[in-house]
Design a protein around this motif. Structure first.
Motif, PDB file in Angstrom:
ATOM      1  N   UNK A 113       0.689  -1.013   0.129  1.00  0.00           N
ATOM      2  CA  UNK A 113      -0.263  -0.265   0.267  1.00  0.00           C
ATOM      3  C   UNK A 113       1.074   1.130   0.136  1.00  0.00           C
ATOM      4  N   UNK A 114       2.158   0.807   0.000  1.00  0.00           N
ATOM      5  CA  UNK A 114       3.625   1.942   0.281  1.00  0.00           C
ATOM      6  C   UNK A 114       2.725   3.285   1.460  1.00  0.00           C
ATOM      7  N   UNK A 115       2.838   2.346   2.273  1.00  0.00           N
ATOM      8  CA  UNK A 115       2.451   3.070   4.172  1.00  0.00           C
ATOM      9  C   UNK A 115       4.759   3.207   4.825  1.00  0.00           C
ATOM     10  N   UNK A 116       4.616   4.358   4.458  1.00  0.00           N
ATOM     11  CA  UNK A 116       6.382   4.013   5.484  1.00  0.00           C
ATOM     12  C   UNK A 116       5.985   3.655   6.428  1.00  0.00           C
ATOM     13  N   UNK A 117       7.008   2.857   7.404  1.00  0.00           N
ATOM     14  CA  UNK A 117       6.692   2.299   8.665  1.00  0.00           C
ATOM     15  C   UNK A 117       7.857   2.807   9.470  1.00  0.00           C
ATOM     16  N   UNK A 118       7.999   3.560  10.892  1.00  0.00           N
ATOM     17  CA  UNK A 118       8.602   4.675  11.058  1.00  0.00           C
ATOM     18  C   UNK A 118       8.559   4.050  12.956  1.00  0.00           C
ATOM     19  N   UNK A 119      10.095   3.450  13.132  1.00  0.00           N
ATOM     20  CA  UNK A 119      10.497   2.945  14.231  1.00  0.00           C
ATOM     21  C   UNK A 119      10.720   4.790  15.134  1.00  0.00           C
ATOM     22  N   UNK A 120      10.147   4.731  16.256  1.00  0.00           N
ATOM     23  CA  UNK A 120      10.425   6.134  17.147  1.00  0.00           C
ATOM     24  C   UNK A 120      10.280   5.420  18.721  1.00  0.00           C
ATOM     25  N   UNK A 121      11.751   5.089  19.166  1.00  0.00           N
ATOM     26  CA  UNK A 121      11.847   5.342  20.285  1.00  0.00           C
ATOM     27  C   UNK A 121      13.071   6.493  21.304  1.00  0.00           C
ATOM     28  N   UNK A 122      12.803   6.065  22.105  1.00  0.00           N
ATOM     29  CA  UNK A 122      14.454   7.267  23.031  1.00  0.00           C
ATOM     30  C   UNK A 122      15.481   6.085  23.192  1.00  0.00           C
ATOM     31  N   UNK A 123      14.971   4.849  22.595  1.00  0.00           N
ATOM     32  CA  UNK A 123      16.792   3.536  22.613  1.00  0.00           C
ATOM     33  C   UNK A 123      17.580   4.456  21.578  1.00  0.00           C
TER      34      UNK A 123
END
Length: 273
Positions: free
Chosen positions: A35-45
């Motif tokens: 579907x062309x949906x981007x995946x962002x991993x957003x963390x303090x790590x």
């Protein structure tokens, strides 16, 4: 229509054992890519820890690490917000002189650093989250690196007090924020997961209203405020529950995956509070 998804990790995407259902995610992720949906991993790590959860996907995923201080993609550093060495030295003096029993990690782009004399239990804890970690005799001489964050471990009941004290001491030079369970991050003002994700959305020409975001701790607030499609995990802080527009099942129930599946199945029907 959703064009991007951002997920916090601990307490959000990962369960209590720092795991997730890989098979289920792979099926979901295949649909996201289609579907062309981007995946962002957003963390303090740390970036080097985060990418270990998604082997083989470095060229596809976007990593907003260290609470937005850095953005990585395809093994490349796309963006960095750094402290001046003068401010780093000033903060370290305050932490070591004014606080007892406080454990400190100095976070750089190349590695994270802690003192050799640090508590052994804290060292073990730190190695879980910092895959690039070096021990130093002293912080009197700074390592050769670009510094982006301080990570502190304090007694849980002291978290709010220490956050307020640090913000008052350094005024507009820093921002101290709780990341849950006695952890405190010291970051630059204006540098948040939300600001980093907004930067990516602008580059992609994606409207924030096309973002689906998940979080559980106060360092997720700015990210959740970006979009009406914001989800607090069931076991979130009071501030997160008040900020997010929706509530997801807990991380131990794979709440993130369940909500994403719902969006993929029926984008017009979103559960609300």
């Amino acid at each position: 229509m959703i064009q991007a998804i951002s997920v916090d990790m601990d307490g959000t995407f990962l369960d209590a054992n720092s795991e997730y259902d890989h098979e289920r995610f792979e099926e979901i992720y295949a649909n996201l890519r289609q579907s062309g949906i981007k995946f962002i991993v957003a963390s303090g790590n740390q970036y080097y820890q985060l990418k270990s959860f998604f082997p083989g996907k470095d060229h596809e995923l976007f990593y907003v690490a260290e609470n937005g201080a850095v953005i990585f993609h395809n093994n490349k550093l796309l963006s960095v917000n750094q402290f001046s060495n003068t401010l780093v030295e000033k903060i370290l003096r305050t932490l070591t002189e004014d606080y007892q029993d406080l454990q400190v990690i100095l976070c750089g782009v190349k590695s994270a650093y802690l003192l050799k004399k640090a508590d052994p239990n804290f060292k073990e804890f730190a190695r879980k989250y910092y895959f690039e970690l070096k021990e130093v005799e002293s912080f009197a001489t700074l390592p050769d690196d670009t510094f982006i964050k301080f990570a502190l471990d304090v007694a849980i009941h002291q978290t709010t007090q220490i956050v307020e004290q640090l913000n008052q001491t350094f005024q507009d030079d820093i921002r101290a924020v709780s990341s849950g369970h006695g952890s405190i991050d010291i970051i630059l003002p204006g540098v948040t997961k939300g600001s980093a994700i907004k930067q990516l959305l602008t580059q992609w020409q994606v409207n924030p209203e096309q973002l689906l975001a998940f979080g559980d701790a106060n360092n997720d607030l700015e990210m959740l405020q970006l979009t009406p499609h914001s989800y607090a995990m069931k076991e979130s802080s009071e501030e997160v529950l008040a900020t997010a527009n929706n509530i997801a099942p807990s991380s131990n129930e794979a709440g993130v995956l369940a909500v994403i599946e719902h969006y993929l199945d029926d984008k017009s029907n979103t559960p609300t509070k």
